[in-house]
Design a protein around this motif. Structure first.
Motif, mmCIF file in Angstrom:
data_model
loop_
_atom_site.group_PDB
_atom_site.id
_atom_site.type_symbol
_atom_site.label_atom_id
_atom_site.label_comp_id
_atom_site.label_asym_id
_atom_site.label_seq_id
_atom_site.Cartn_x
_atom_site.Cartn_y
_atom_site.Cartn_z
ATOM 1 N N MET A 135 0.850 -1.182 0.000
ATOM 2 C CA MET A 135 0.000 0.000 0.000
ATOM 3 C C MET A 135 0.889 1.235 0.000
ATOM 4 O O MET A 135 1.854 1.316 0.735
ATOM 5 C CB MET A 135 -0.895 -0.024 1.232
ATOM 6 N N SER A 136 0.558 2.191 -0.835
ATOM 7 C CA SER A 136 1.336 3.413 -0.872
ATOM 8 C C SER A 136 0.424 4.607 -0.660
ATOM 9 O O SER A 136 -0.792 4.516 -0.789
ATOM 10 C CB SER A 136 2.088 3.538 -2.198
ATOM 11 N N GLU A 137 1.036 5.707 -0.321
ATOM 12 C CA GLU A 137 0.305 6.955 -0.141
ATOM 13 C C GLU A 137 1.146 8.077 -0.716
ATOM 14 O O GLU A 137 2.350 7.942 -0.903
ATOM 15 C CB GLU A 137 -0.012 7.189 1.337
ATOM 16 N N GLN A 138 0.493 9.190 -0.998
ATOM 17 C CA GLN A 138 1.214 10.310 -1.566
ATOM 18 C C GLN A 138 2.101 10.943 -0.495
ATOM 19 O O GLN A 138 1.644 11.222 0.614
ATOM 20 C CB GLN A 138 0.251 11.347 -2.139
ATOM 21 N N LEU A 139 3.366 11.133 -0.833
ATOM 22 C CA LEU A 139 4.311 11.808 0.052
ATOM 23 C C LEU A 139 4.328 13.293 -0.271
ATOM 24 O O LEU A 139 4.262 14.146 0.610
ATOM 25 C CB LEU A 139 5.716 11.214 -0.111
ATOM 26 N N LEU A 140 4.431 13.578 -1.546
ATOM 27 C CA LEU A 140 4.413 14.927 -2.118
ATOM 28 C C LEU A 140 3.711 14.810 -3.462
ATOM 29 O O LEU A 140 3.664 13.704 -4.026
ATOM 30 C CB LEU A 140 5.844 15.415 -2.394
ATOM 31 N N PRO A 141 3.230 15.898 -4.030
ATOM 32 C CA PRO A 141 2.671 15.795 -5.380
ATOM 33 C C PRO A 141 3.710 15.175 -6.329
ATOM 34 O O PRO A 141 4.852 15.612 -6.386
ATOM 35 C CB PRO A 141 2.366 17.246 -5.758
ATOM 36 N N GLY A 142 3.308 14.113 -6.988
ATOM 37 C CA GLY A 142 4.182 13.436 -7.932
ATOM 38 C C GLY A 142 5.008 12.309 -7.337
ATOM 39 O O GLY A 142 5.720 11.608 -8.067
ATOM 40 N N PHE A 143 4.934 12.115 -6.014
ATOM 41 C CA PHE A 143 5.740 11.085 -5.354
ATOM 42 C C PHE A 143 4.893 10.318 -4.343
ATOM 43 O O PHE A 143 4.120 10.904 -3.595
ATOM 44 C CB PHE A 143 6.945 11.703 -4.639
ATOM 45 N N HIS A 144 5.083 9.010 -4.321
ATOM 46 C CA HIS A 144 4.397 8.140 -3.372
ATOM 47 C C HIS A 144 5.414 7.466 -2.472
ATOM 48 O O HIS A 144 6.564 7.270 -2.847
ATOM 49 C CB HIS A 144 3.579 7.068 -4.107
ATOM 50 N N ILE A 145 4.965 7.096 -1.283
ATOM 51 C CA ILE A 145 5.794 6.365 -0.329
ATOM 52 C C ILE A 145 5.088 5.054 -0.015
ATOM 53 O O ILE A 145 3.859 5.010 0.069
ATOM 54 C CB ILE A 145 6.042 7.195 0.952
ATOM 55 N N ARG A 146 5.861 3.999 0.103
ATOM 56 C CA ARG A 146 5.292 2.718 0.492
ATOM 57 C C ARG A 146 6.225 2.026 1.465
ATOM 58 O O ARG A 146 7.438 2.206 1.433
ATOM 59 C CB ARG A 146 5.012 1.833 -0.705
ATOM 60 N N ARG A 147 5.650 1.226 2.325
ATOM 61 C CA ARG A 147 6.419 0.470 3.310
ATOM 62 C C ARG A 147 7.118 -0.685 2.606
ATOM 63 O O ARG A 147 6.504 -1.395 1.818
ATOM 64 C CB ARG A 147 5.469 -0.047 4.391
ATOM 65 N N GLY A 148 8.383 -0.840 2.895
ATOM 66 C CA GLY A 148 9.133 -1.960 2.361
ATOM 67 C C GLY A 148 8.951 -3.179 3.234
ATOM 68 O O GLY A 148 8.233 -3.155 4.235
ATOM 69 N N SER A 149 9.606 -4.248 2.855
ATOM 70 C CA SER A 149 9.543 -5.484 3.641
ATOM 71 C C SER A 149 10.931 -6.101 3.688
ATOM 72 O O SER A 149 11.856 -5.655 3.003
ATOM 73 C CB SER A 149 8.553 -6.462 3.019
#
Length: 171
Positions: A1-15
């Motif tokens: 699952m990812s979410e927007q970090l900044l406009p144009g960029f997403h962040i997702r949890r690694g494993s």
């Protein structure tokens, strides 16, 4: 699952499946600062400290696909993440409180000065606050002026100095 970090960029949890990619990012981080060194030993650091208790986040850039925006796929070697944040746990030696400790925050050089580092720091601060931490620690090389400037601007202060002395290996 990812979410927007900044406009144009997403962040997702690694494993923990991202172990080899984390090693590559760590090696790149240190090679930026010390280009003539071999950092093969960082694989052992990741092996020793990386676990489900030490969260890792990846940042990816949105890209245009057809009529809309779509995230890059992390599993594709042609679209690697552009930043990472790996956090561990530490104990404040003065108060005894557990707190978050940033092992690595790295933004690929082509993506620097776009607010990604600041956004990652705010992200980890929110994460640490939600889990009850009262502080965040990190280590930064004295020669890494851009990182020092970022941390100073965000209100981080020097609490201690890590000092080393190189010893002769001769007997």
């Amino acid at each position: 699952m990812s979410e927007q970090l900044l406009p144009g960029f997403h962040i997702r949890r690694g494993s923990t499946l991202d172990r080899s990619l984390l090693v590559k990012f760590m090696q790149r981080t240190y090679q930026d600062m010390f280009p003539n060194q071999d950092f093969a030993h960082l694989e052992q650091t990741v092996k020793q400290y990386f676990s489900g208790d030490t969260p890792l986040w990846w940042v990816e850039e949105e890209r245009e696909v057809g009529a809309g925006k779509q995230k890059r796929n992390f599993s594709s070697a042609s679209t690697p993440p552009i930043a990472c944040l790996w956090v561990g746990n530490a104990i404040d030696q003065v108060r005894g409180d557990r707190h978050a400790h940033i092992f690595i925050l790295y933004v690929v050089p082509e993506y620097r000065r776009r607010g990604i580092g600041t956004a990652l720091m705010r992200y980890v601060e929110n994460w640490a606050t939600q889990r009850g931490d009262r502080q965040i620690g990190l280590q930064v090389f004295q020669s890494n002026t851009p990182a020092l400037n970022l941390y100073n601007q965000l209100g981080y202060q020097t609490q201690s100095l890590w000092m080393i002395k190189f010893l002769s290996a001769e007997k």
